[in-house]
Design an enzyme around this catalytic site. Sequence first.
Site, mmCIF file in Angstrom:
data_model
loop_
_atom_site.group_PDB
_atom_site.id
_atom_site.type_symbol
_atom_site.label_atom_id
_atom_site.label_comp_id
_atom_site.label_asym_id
_atom_site.label_seq_id
_atom_site.Cartn_x
_atom_site.Cartn_y
_atom_site.Cartn_z
ATOM 1 N N CYS A 4 0.533 -1.503 0.250
ATOM 2 C CA CYS A 4 0.221 0.100 -0.049
ATOM 3 C C CYS A 4 0.873 1.068 0.005
ATOM 4 O O CYS A 4 1.583 1.396 0.954
ATOM 5 C CB CYS A 4 -0.762 0.108 1.299
ATOM 6 N N CYS A 7 0.262 3.557 3.018
ATOM 7 C CA CYS A 7 1.020 2.541 4.217
ATOM 8 C C CYS A 7 2.422 3.040 4.631
ATOM 9 O O CYS A 7 3.047 3.120 5.002
ATOM 10 C CB CYS A 7 0.922 1.182 4.108
ATOM 11 N N ASP A 30 -0.848 16.264 -0.806
ATOM 12 C CA ASP A 30 -0.566 15.615 -2.386
ATOM 13 C C ASP A 30 0.592 16.942 -3.822
ATOM 14 O O ASP A 30 0.660 17.700 -4.107
ATOM 15 C CB ASP A 30 -1.858 15.788 -2.851
ATOM 16 N N HIS A 46 -4.329 0.977 8.478
ATOM 17 C CA HIS A 46 -4.621 0.872 6.849
ATOM 18 C C HIS A 46 -6.329 0.585 6.842
ATOM 19 O O HIS A 46 -6.840 -1.017 7.844
ATOM 20 C CB HIS A 46 -3.685 -0.636 5.924
ATOM 21 N N ASN A 86 -12.962 9.407 -1.871
ATOM 22 C CA ASN A 86 -13.621 9.483 -3.448
ATOM 23 C C ASN A 86 -13.354 7.327 -2.433
ATOM 24 O O ASN A 86 -12.112 6.961 -1.916
ATOM 25 C CB ASN A 86 -12.397 9.174 -4.234
ATOM 26 N N HIS A 99 -8.261 7.958 2.513
ATOM 27 C CA HIS A 99 -7.626 9.523 2.479
ATOM 28 C C HIS A 99 -9.038 10.016 2.760
ATOM 29 O O HIS A 99 -10.249 10.257 1.981
ATOM 30 C CB HIS A 99 -6.317 9.968 1.645
ATOM 31 N N HIS A 101 -9.094 14.357 1.150
ATOM 32 C CA HIS A 101 -8.472 15.606 -0.049
ATOM 33 C C HIS A 101 -9.065 16.555 1.026
ATOM 34 O O HIS A 101 -10.301 17.006 1.624
ATOM 35 C CB HIS A 101 -9.002 15.729 -0.957
HETATM 36 P P1 5GP Z 1 -7.620 9.110 -4.388
HETATM 37 O O1 5GP Z 1 -7.763 9.513 -6.496
HETATM 38 O O2 5GP Z 1 -6.944 8.034 -4.632
HETATM 39 O O3 5GP Z 1 -9.283 9.822 -3.934
HETATM 40 O O4 5GP Z 1 -6.378 9.758 -3.932
HETATM 41 C C1 5GP Z 1 -5.199 9.789 -4.675
HETATM 42 C C2 5GP Z 1 -3.697 11.059 -3.954
HETATM 43 O O5 5GP Z 1 -2.559 10.381 -4.180
HETATM 44 C C3 5GP Z 1 -4.024 11.865 -5.487
HETATM 45 O O6 5GP Z 1 -4.775 12.909 -5.620
HETATM 46 C C4 5GP Z 1 -2.370 11.610 -5.938
HETATM 47 O O7 5GP Z 1 -2.730 13.154 -6.781
HETATM 48 C C5 5GP Z 1 -1.990 11.247 -4.654
HETATM 49 N N1 5GP Z 1 -0.909 10.447 -4.672
HETATM 50 C C6 5GP Z 1 -0.244 9.310 -5.797
HETATM 51 N N2 5GP Z 1 0.780 9.414 -5.428
HETATM 52 C C7 5GP Z 1 1.243 9.588 -4.455
HETATM 53 C C8 5GP Z 1 2.571 9.930 -3.373
HETATM 54 O O8 5GP Z 1 2.902 8.758 -4.030
HETATM 55 N N3 5GP Z 1 2.849 10.815 -3.094
HETATM 56 C C9 5GP Z 1 1.740 12.104 -2.671
HETATM 57 N N4 5GP Z 1 2.181 12.975 -1.943
HETATM 58 N N5 5GP Z 1 1.000 11.955 -2.951
HETATM 59 C C10 5GP Z 1 0.342 10.895 -4.108
HETATM 60 ZN ZN ZN Z 2 -2.012 1.236 3.630
#
Ligand code: 5GP
Ligand code: ZN
Length: 113
Positions: A4, A7, A30, A46, A86, A99, A101
């Site tokens: 993950c 994680c 982000d 997790h 999401n 998570h 945002h």
């Molecule tokens: P989701 O689309 O699952 O709601 O959001 C995942 C978020 O994680 C996205 O906005 C993406 O930009 C962010 N993200 C993906 N990989 C990484 C990473 O390695 N570091 C950080 N800080 N954000 C990440």
């Molecule tokens: Zn996790």
Amino acid sequence: MSDCLFCKIIAGEIPCDKVYEDETILAFRDINPQAPVHILLVPKAHIASSYEVTSQNCQVVGHIFEIISQLAEHEGLHNGYRVVTNCGADGCQSVHHLHFHLMGGKKLSEQMG
Ligand code: 5GP
Ligand code: ZN
């Protein structure tokens, strides 16, 4: 969860731009911000998504919102902000660790879906 991404960030195996940490949650910027302020808040335990939030683990969700309130103040989001989680395929969840945002610092889109 060894595979993950979040994680691994929590474990310090992958670096992040940390803005807040305590025993139960981590907040970091982000990597692909959608707004001038775009912070992700995650429980350290997790939990795959909001589908997996139960009476046993929901306390951390309330704590995340307590810290959202503090970060919004600290980040100067005095004109409002948006909090999004999401979930699953239709919600376009891409990282399967719960998570939230926190986005702000500009007038956000009126469209939510
Ligand atoms: P989701 O689309 O699952 O709601 O959001 C995942 C978020 O994680 C996205 O906005 C993406 O930009 C962010 N993200 C993906 N990989 C990484 C990473 O390695 N570091 C950080 N800080 N954000 C990440
Ligand atoms: Zn996790």
